[in-house]
Design a protein around this motif. Structure first.
Motif, short mmCIF file in Angstrom:
data_model
loop_
_atom_site.label_atom_id
_atom_site.label_comp_id
_atom_site.label_asym_id
_atom_site.label_seq_id
_atom_site.Cartn_x
_atom_site.Cartn_y
_atom_site.Cartn_z
N VAL A 1 0.94 -1.12 0.09
CA VAL A 1 -0.09 0.08 -0.03
C VAL A 1 1.05 1.33 -0.12
CG1 VAL A 1 -1.61 1.30 1.38
CG2 VAL A 1 -1.91 -1.26 1.09
N ALA A 2 1.95 1.26 0.79
CA ALA A 2 2.78 2.42 0.81
C ALA A 2 3.58 2.67 -0.46
CB ALA A 2 3.97 2.12 1.91
N PHE B 1 2.71 6.31 -2.19
CA PHE B 1 4.12 7.02 -2.19
C PHE B 1 5.14 6.49 -3.30
CE2 PHE B 1 2.07 6.86 1.99
CZ PHE B 1 1.47 7.96 1.98
N GLY B 2 5.00 5.71 -3.99
CA GLY B 2 6.24 5.32 -4.44
C GLY B 2 7.22 4.50 -3.81
N VAL B 3 8.51 4.51 -4.42
CA VAL B 3 9.72 3.96 -3.87
C VAL B 3 10.74 4.84 -3.29
CG1 VAL B 3 9.59 1.80 -5.21
CG2 VAL B 3 11.01 3.64 -5.86
N GLY B 4 10.08 5.98 -2.92
CA GLY B 4 11.18 7.30 -2.19
C GLY B 4 11.08 7.15 -0.86
N ASP B 5 11.58 8.01 -0.06
CA ASP B 5 11.54 8.20 1.42
C ASP B 5 10.14 8.14 1.84
OD1 ASP B 5 14.28 8.05 1.63
OD2 ASP B 5 14.34 10.26 1.30
N PHE B 6 9.04 8.63 1.20
CA PHE B 6 7.86 8.69 1.95
C PHE B 6 7.32 7.41 2.14
CE2 PHE B 6 7.83 13.00 -0.37
CZ PHE B 6 7.78 13.62 0.70
N SER B 7 7.31 6.36 1.44
CA SER B 7 6.94 5.07 1.75
C SER B 7 7.42 4.44 3.26
CB SER B 7 7.43 3.99 1.03
OG SER B 7 6.66 4.27 -0.23
N PRO B 8 8.70 4.59 3.50
CA PRO B 8 9.20 4.03 4.91
C PRO B 8 8.79 4.92 5.96
CG PRO B 8 11.01 4.91 3.61
CD PRO B 8 9.97 4.75 2.67
N ILE B 9 8.60 6.32 5.64
CA ILE B 9 8.20 7.10 6.62
C ILE B 9 6.79 6.87 7.00
CG2 ILE B 9 7.57 9.63 6.96
CD1 ILE B 9 10.10 10.29 5.39
N PHE B 10 5.85 6.52 6.13
CA PHE B 10 4.48 5.95 6.12
C PHE B 10 4.37 5.02 7.15
CE2 PHE B 10 1.23 3.32 4.75
CZ PHE B 10 0.04 4.27 5.22
N LEU B 11 5.31 3.87 6.75
CA LEU B 11 5.27 2.43 7.37
C LEU B 11 5.89 2.91 9.11
CD1 LEU B 11 6.84 0.34 4.62
CD2 LEU B 11 4.55 0.51 5.46
N ILE B 12 6.73 3.67 9.19
CA ILE B 12 7.15 3.91 10.63
C ILE B 12 6.15 4.69 11.23
CG2 ILE B 12 8.99 5.43 11.76
CD1 ILE B 12 10.83 4.87 9.34
N PHE B 13 5.50 5.59 10.46
CA PHE B 13 4.18 6.28 11.38
C PHE B 13 3.44 5.31 11.69
CE2 PHE B 13 0.05 8.09 10.76
CZ PHE B 13 -0.05 9.16 11.69
#
Length: 256
Positions: free
Chosen positions: A113-114, A118-130
């Motif tokens: 889903v991330a 959000f694609g494969v940039g930094d926003f994906s892991p930030i969302f997952l961490i959130f």
């Protein structure tokens, strides 16, 4: 003198255990004549090479930055929301079932889903961490408010304080220990998730370093070095969070 001995008793046993495990690892590799799995000196040599050219620090900084952003956003959402749900029964009974349904979903399950969002940039892991850290902090904060000893509330009410003063001067300080526990849990999960996310969707960070080392000529010395560094950083992050427990405003709840 007694305090010094107490500190030594907390430091020496774990250090001896780690030394013993390294020795067992070294002897086991030497006796098995395994040329694929690295020895401790090979791991140290590989990590030192990455440290010298700056690559290792770049990966560590990338992972820590993502955790800082995702965890920070989760804290800003979880703590106010948890305080509100714990203080207002209507909010608790309305929102708690939804969050209890979302909370058991593994953060790893959110990876597709991330990436889609959000694609494969930094926003994906930030969302997952959130997602991974917001629920532990929110639940712990909510339960902390709802389980406050009613003696504090009755004592404040006897002085005729307003509901707002009661909330800010009694409830929030009383729930701080639970907030810190939620932070410790959330930060641990966040550090775990960022490594998993970097293995899949990024080209930097310690998780990426593990996968890249595995794919680039089976550099298991760097794989093991990355794993050890991840563990050490996780221990340091937990230790830094535990320092908050020493604040006087946190300790007052436990005074009898």
């Amino acid at each position: 003198m007694q305090q010094s001995n107490s500190k030594l008793m907390r430091i020496v046993p774990p250090v001896l255990l780690i030394v013993a495990l390294i020795a067992i690892w070294w002897v086991a590799i030497a006796r098995s004549e395994n040329h694929i799995f690295p020895t401790p000196p090979e791991v140290a040599s590989g990590a030192w090479a990455l440290l010298q050219d700056g690559t290792l620090l770049q990966h560590i900084e990338a992972s820590l930055l993502r955790v800082e952003m995702g965890f920070g956003l989760a804290f800003l959402v979880a703590v106010p929301l948890g305080l509100w749900m714990g203080w207002v029964s209507g909010a608790y009974f309305t929102l708690n079932p939804l969050f209890q349904m979302l909370r058991p979903i593994s953060p790893i399950a959110w990876i597709p889903v991330a990436i889609l969002w959000f694609g494969v940039g930094d926003f994906s892991p930030i969302f997952l961490i959130f997602v991974s850290s917001v629920f532990p902090m929110m639940v712990q904060t909510t339960m902390g408010v709802r389980t406050i000893d009613r003696r504090y509330l009755r004592a404040a009410a006897n002085f005729g304080v307003s509901r707002w003063v009661l909330f800010t001067r009694v409830v929030i300080p009383a729930v701080l220990p639970e907030i810190i526990i939620g932070m410790r849990i959330g930060l641990g999960v966040a550090w775990l998730v960022v490594v998993a996310a970097e293995m899949i969707a990024l080209n930097s960070g310690l998780g990426y370093l593990i996968m890249d080392s595995r794919n680039a000529g089976n550099r298991y010395d760097l794989v093991i070095a990355s794993m050890i560094i991840i563990g050490v950083i996780g221990l340091l992050l937990d230790g830094l969070t535990r320092l908050l427990e020493q604040l006087s405003i946190v300790k007052w709840r436990y005074v009898r």
